[in-house]
Design an enzyme around this catalytic site. Structure first.
Site, PDB file in Angstrom:
ATOM      1  N   GLU A   1      -9.243   1.373 -18.362  1.00 44.22           N
ATOM      2  CA  GLU A   1      -8.433   0.455 -19.198  1.00 44.22           C
ATOM      3  C   GLU A   1      -7.763  -0.618 -18.352  1.00 44.22           C
ATOM      4  O   GLU A   1      -6.664  -1.064 -18.673  1.00 44.22           O
ATOM      5  CB  GLU A   1      -7.367   1.220 -19.993  1.00 44.22           C
ATOM      6  CG  GLU A   1      -7.882   2.223 -20.974  1.00 44.22           C
ATOM      7  CD  GLU A   1      -9.032   1.691 -21.785  1.00 44.22           C
ATOM      8  OE1 GLU A   1      -9.052   0.475 -22.032  1.00 44.22           O
ATOM      9  OE2 GLU A   1      -9.908   2.484 -22.140  1.00 44.22           O
TER      10      GLU A   1
HETATM   11  C1  LIG Z   1     -13.962   8.636 -16.278  1.00 50.73           C
HETATM   12  C2  LIG Z   1     -14.112   7.221 -16.685  1.00 50.73           C
HETATM   13  C3  LIG Z   1     -14.086   6.894 -18.022  1.00 50.73           C
HETATM   14  C4  LIG Z   1     -14.280   5.565 -18.418  1.00 50.73           C
HETATM   15  N1  LIG Z   1     -14.367   5.259 -19.747  1.00 50.73           N
HETATM   16  C5  LIG Z   1     -14.814   4.024 -20.115  1.00 50.73           C
HETATM   17  C6  LIG Z   1     -15.168   3.740 -21.467  1.00 50.73           C
HETATM   18  O1  LIG Z   1     -15.013   4.578 -22.366  1.00 50.73           O
HETATM   19  N2  LIG Z   1     -15.681   2.519 -21.757  1.00 50.73           N
HETATM   20  C7  LIG Z   1     -15.873   1.565 -20.803  1.00 50.73           C
HETATM   21  O2  LIG Z   1     -16.356   0.491 -21.123  1.00 50.73           O
HETATM   22  N3  LIG Z   1     -15.513   1.790 -19.503  1.00 50.73           N
HETATM   23  C8  LIG Z   1     -15.010   2.998 -19.142  1.00 50.73           C
HETATM   24  N4  LIG Z   1     -14.699   3.254 -17.829  1.00 50.73           N
HETATM   25  C9  LIG Z   1     -14.826   2.192 -16.860  1.00 50.73           C
HETATM   26  C10 LIG Z   1     -13.486   1.695 -16.317  1.00 50.73           C
HETATM   27  O3  LIG Z   1     -12.775   1.021 -17.317  1.00 50.73           O
HETATM   28  C11 LIG Z   1     -13.783   0.837 -15.080  1.00 50.73           C
HETATM   29  O4  LIG Z   1     -14.246   1.706 -14.072  1.00 50.73           O
HETATM   30  C12 LIG Z   1     -12.556   0.082 -14.628  1.00 50.73           C
HETATM   31  O5  LIG Z   1     -12.237  -0.931 -15.545  1.00 50.73           O
HETATM   32  C13 LIG Z   1     -12.738  -0.563 -13.266  1.00 50.73           C
HETATM   33  O6  LIG Z   1     -13.935  -1.275 -13.181  1.00 50.73           O
HETATM   34  P1  LIG Z   1     -14.930  -1.007 -11.977  1.00 50.73           P
HETATM   35  O7  LIG Z   1     -15.110   0.458 -11.834  1.00 50.73           O
HETATM   36  O8  LIG Z   1     -16.151  -1.820 -12.174  1.00 50.73           O
HETATM   37  O9  LIG Z   1     -14.162  -1.523 -10.709  1.00 50.73           O
HETATM   38  P2  LIG Z   1     -14.185  -3.043 -10.106  1.00 50.73           P
HETATM   39  O10 LIG Z   1     -14.005  -4.009 -11.196  1.00 50.73           O
HETATM   40  O11 LIG Z   1     -15.411  -3.128  -9.277  1.00 50.73           O
HETATM   41  O12 LIG Z   1     -12.910  -2.997  -9.216  1.00 50.73           O
HETATM   42  C14 LIG Z   1     -12.886  -2.398  -7.911  1.00 50.73           C
HETATM   43  C15 LIG Z   1     -11.516  -2.648  -7.275  1.00 50.73           C
HETATM   44  O13 LIG Z   1     -11.304  -4.060  -7.129  1.00 50.73           O
HETATM   45  C16 LIG Z   1     -10.090  -4.439  -7.745  1.00 50.73           C
HETATM   46  N5  LIG Z   1     -10.240  -5.768  -8.323  1.00 50.73           N
HETATM   47  C17 LIG Z   1     -11.262  -6.258  -9.039  1.00 50.73           C
HETATM   48  N6  LIG Z   1     -11.030  -7.529  -9.377  1.00 50.73           N
HETATM   49  C18 LIG Z   1      -9.823  -7.853  -8.885  1.00 50.73           C
HETATM   50  C19 LIG Z   1      -9.009  -9.023  -8.900  1.00 50.73           C
HETATM   51  N7  LIG Z   1      -9.398 -10.144  -9.514  1.00 50.73           N
HETATM   52  N8  LIG Z   1      -7.804  -8.982  -8.266  1.00 50.73           N
HETATM   53  C20 LIG Z   1      -7.391  -7.857  -7.663  1.00 50.73           C
HETATM   54  N9  LIG Z   1      -8.113  -6.729  -7.614  1.00 50.73           N
HETATM   55  C21 LIG Z   1      -9.305  -6.725  -8.213  1.00 50.73           C
HETATM   56  C22 LIG Z   1      -9.813  -3.387  -8.802  1.00 50.73           C
HETATM   57  O14 LIG Z   1      -8.440  -3.306  -9.112  1.00 50.73           O
HETATM   58  C23 LIG Z   1     -10.344  -2.132  -8.113  1.00 50.73           C
HETATM   59  O15 LIG Z   1      -9.356  -1.623  -7.262  1.00 50.73           O
HETATM   60  C24 LIG Z   1     -14.452   4.562 -17.427  1.00 50.73           C
HETATM   61  C25 LIG Z   1     -14.437   4.894 -16.069  1.00 50.73           C
HETATM   62  C26 LIG Z   1     -14.307   6.207 -15.703  1.00 50.73           C
HETATM   63  C27 LIG Z   1     -14.378   6.543 -14.235  1.00 50.73           C
END
Ligand SMILES: Cc1cc2nc3c(=O)[nH]c(=O)nc-3n(C[C@H](O)[C@H](O)[C@H](O)COP(=O)(O)OP(=O)(O)OC[C@H]3O[C@@H](n4cnc5c(N)ncnc54)[C@H](O)[C@@H]3O)c2cc1C
Length: 602
Positions: free
Chosen positions: A444
């Protein structure tokens, strides 16, 4: 494993005494007749029984068994999950806050939040199945056409079907602007959805008759970035207009379930869409805007995970700290007849317990306050009221989501620490809370993303307007209590913090005008600072309620004295953390940006 006990007195303190929800419900025509005090009490009491007796006992089972995916892509949830969901549906819980037109009970969202807190603390993984459905229903209610509402809402509201939120893809999570899933128009007005979504909570399971996926995808020729994303309803089983199932399975399947650190009882799925039939919801290319309805519901829901972690780990740690014997109190034996004193006599153990208690009780009040705004946004009588509540909701949501999950995780860690080595052992349930809660600062929108939303969009883009609306509340409280001697320590500090918050915002805003990196370098400190100050305001209000009860005379002296003592603890022992964040947030982006990328070495 600590047995979950729904904190009914604590809940009532916040709803009735701090936030005056009975008056709030009475003032909104939509709720005046349905959310009467008797009705609310009955709902919360029944909800507590369900959470304590039905789903709390499944929390460990869910963790140990996890979910199983079969070769045909179906998923079996842990033993007891499906039967508990059946009971939940039979009792009408999924329909609680939804529109009567579709079989709902039309109760306030803020009352649903109370139930969600109890469900989430009892068994977070289980609660995610109805939790995701709730977001799907809110999205269809807000953006769906009348036909779509008729087709999907009746069965979702009854709980017969569940829903999901499909945003994340292998190459994008925070940055949805780069998502690739495609939606090609079919001749019959539907769309063929193709692509891979990952990490989809409750993406596939055996608890409901159909799963309605709310999916973000791109239309052919759509603009790049977030302006070219549309939103679709993509059911697991295709549905006739009257809501009956066509019988044929849509072209989507759960490709695998993730092996993860916690929330094992919830199936986190890779979902493969292979030309699956979907229907556009809302306008073309406005999908992200529509999805915000889902995300905002989910963000307040996730803020609750922080409260649940603090409450659950506090209940476990308190029970243990009264029982476990180790060494003597520094001021002499308190239980000389025992081999040693219980560890609750030790100041450091008390500090951990009070930290959990302060975050659980303060966090609860913050989430309920945020949700109260939600009621007004949807049911307030005047446009002005609705707009003011919407601004407040927008301001408080990133704070509640990110701050409460961070301190919830801290509280869960204290839970392990209070248990000593036993905290690390699975049997006691404390390590499960840490593992289950770790995800809350990630999904989220990570803490980093929430912090950018707060500082960038909510504060700087409104020229501090959203912040001022909130600090005005603090200012009014401080003015009203200016002559209250007993509250003076809280009021003096709060007045100071109110000014400092404004000054810091100004400072960060000025430097950001010269260098945009200043926003990103200050944002997480800014968010945590804002969280601690917001909670200080809430604790001061709770102290005021307690002080009034004590001076008016009460049969619950111990309860109210504990509130005052916890408020004092919060101001003396937790609020000073703002000093660190205040200094760090204006330390300058150069300390983060000067190191050339190639010089980060290992
Ligand atoms: C158990 C679980 C359940 C989930 N459930 C759902 C679901 O039901 N539906 C769904 O769609 N998704 C779901 N997710 C996905 C989740 O919402 C994402 O993993 C999350 O939003 C982070 O995205 P990412 O993993 O691609 O990380 P990234 O976007 O790759 O981020 C990696 C790191 O970089 C940082 N970062 C990225 N951009 C910036 C910026 N501009 N400035 C500063 N820092 C930044 C982030 O804060 C993070 O620390 C789930 C994930 C898990 C693990």
């Amino acid at each position: 494993m600590p047995e979950y006990k729904a904190p009914l007195r604590e809940i009532k303190f916040v709803t009735d005494e701090v936030l005056d929800m009975p008056a709030h419900y009475a003032s909104l025509p939509a709720f005046a007749d349905v959310a009467t005090p008797d009705m609310v009490d009955a709902i919360v009491t029944e909800g507590a029984k369900f959470c304590e007796n039905v789903i709390a006992p499944l929390n460990k089972v869910g963790d140990q068994e996890g979910c199983t995916r079969h070769e045909d892509g179906t998923v079996t949830t842990p033993t007891g999950f499906k039967a508990a969901y059946q009971q939940f549906v039979e009792a009408g819980w999924p329909s609680m806050t939804h529109n009567e037109k579709f079989g709902g009970q039309g109760l306030p969202e803020s009352l649903g939040i109370v139930m969600s807190e109890m469900v989430g603390t009892a068994n977070w993984s289980w609660g995610m199945y109805p939790g995701l459905s709730h977001g799907a229903m809110n999205t269809i209610t807000r953006w769906g056409s009348e036909e779509q509402k008729e087709t999907y809402l009746h069965n979702l509201v009854s709980g017969e079907w569940t829903g999901t939120m499909c945003l994340t893809e292998p190459a994008c999570g925070s940055d949805l602007g780069i998502l690739k899933t495609k939606a090609e128009p079919n001749a019959d007005g539907s769309y063929a959805i193709s692509g891979t979504k990952i990490f989809i909570s409750a993406g596939e399971h055996d608890m409901s008759g159909n799963i309605i996926h709310i999916v973000l995808a791109r239309l052919p020729g759509a603009p790049e970035g977030t302006k070219g994303i549309s939103l679709f309803i993509v059911p697991k089983y295709v549905v006739n207009e009257d809501g009956s199932l066509q019988g044929e399975r849509n072209d989507l399947i759960c490709g695998s379930i993730e092996h993860k650190m916690g929330i094992h009882g919830n199936s986190t799925c890779v979902m493969n869409f292979d030309g699956a039939k979907g229907w556009l919801i809302g306008e073309e290319n406005k999908g992200l805007n529509c999805m915000f309805t889902f995300m905002n519901t989910a963000r307040i829901g996730t803020a609750l995970q922080g409260v649940a972690a603090a409450e659950g780990s506090f209940q476990g740690a308190l029970t243990y700290a009264r029982d476990r014997l180790a060494m003597r109190s520094l001021t002499g034996a308190k239980f000389p007849e025992k081999a040693a004193d219980p560890i609750i006599v030790h100041p450091d153990v008390r500090k951990m317990l009070l930290t959990q208690k302060a975050f659980a009780e303060g966090g609860r009040a913050l989430v309920y306050l945020t949700s109260k705004q939600n009621d007004i946004v949807h049911h307030g009588e005047t446009e002005e009221e609705r707009k003011a509540a919407d601004d407040m909701l927008g301001f408080l949501t990133p704070i509640a989501k990110a701050f409460l999950t961070e301190v919830g995780l801290e509280s869960a860690n204290h839970g392990v620490q209070v248990y000593g080595g036993h905290g690390f052992i699975a049997e006691w349930g404390m390590e499960q809370i840490v593992r289950d809660t770790r995800i809350s600062t990630l999904y989220e929108g990570t803490t980093g993303i929430q912090a950018l939303d707060l500082l960038g969009r909510k504060v700087l883009m409104t020229q501090g307007g959203a912040l001022k609306n909130f600090t005005k509340l603090m200012h009014t409280f401080c003015k009203e209590e200016a002559d209250n001697e007993e509250l003076a320590p809280f009021v003096t500090k709060l007045t100071e913090m109110n000014k400092e918050w404004g000054d810091l915002t100004m400072k960060v805003g000025m430097t950001a005008m010269k260098d945009r990196n200043e926003v990103g370098s200050a944002s997480v400190d800014y968010l945590m600072y804002s969280g601690y100050v917001t909670l200080a305001y809430i604790w001061a209000k709770m102290a005021k309620v307690a002080q009034t009860a004590l001076s008016n005379g009460t049969s619950e002296e111990d309860f109210y004295k504990a509130k005052l003592t916890t408020a004092r603890f919060y101001f003396a022992r937790i609020l000073p953390r703002t000093n660190f964040h205040a200094e760090s947030m204006v330390a300058g982006a150069d300390t983060l940006m000067d190191l050339a990328e190639e010089h980060f070495q290992f």
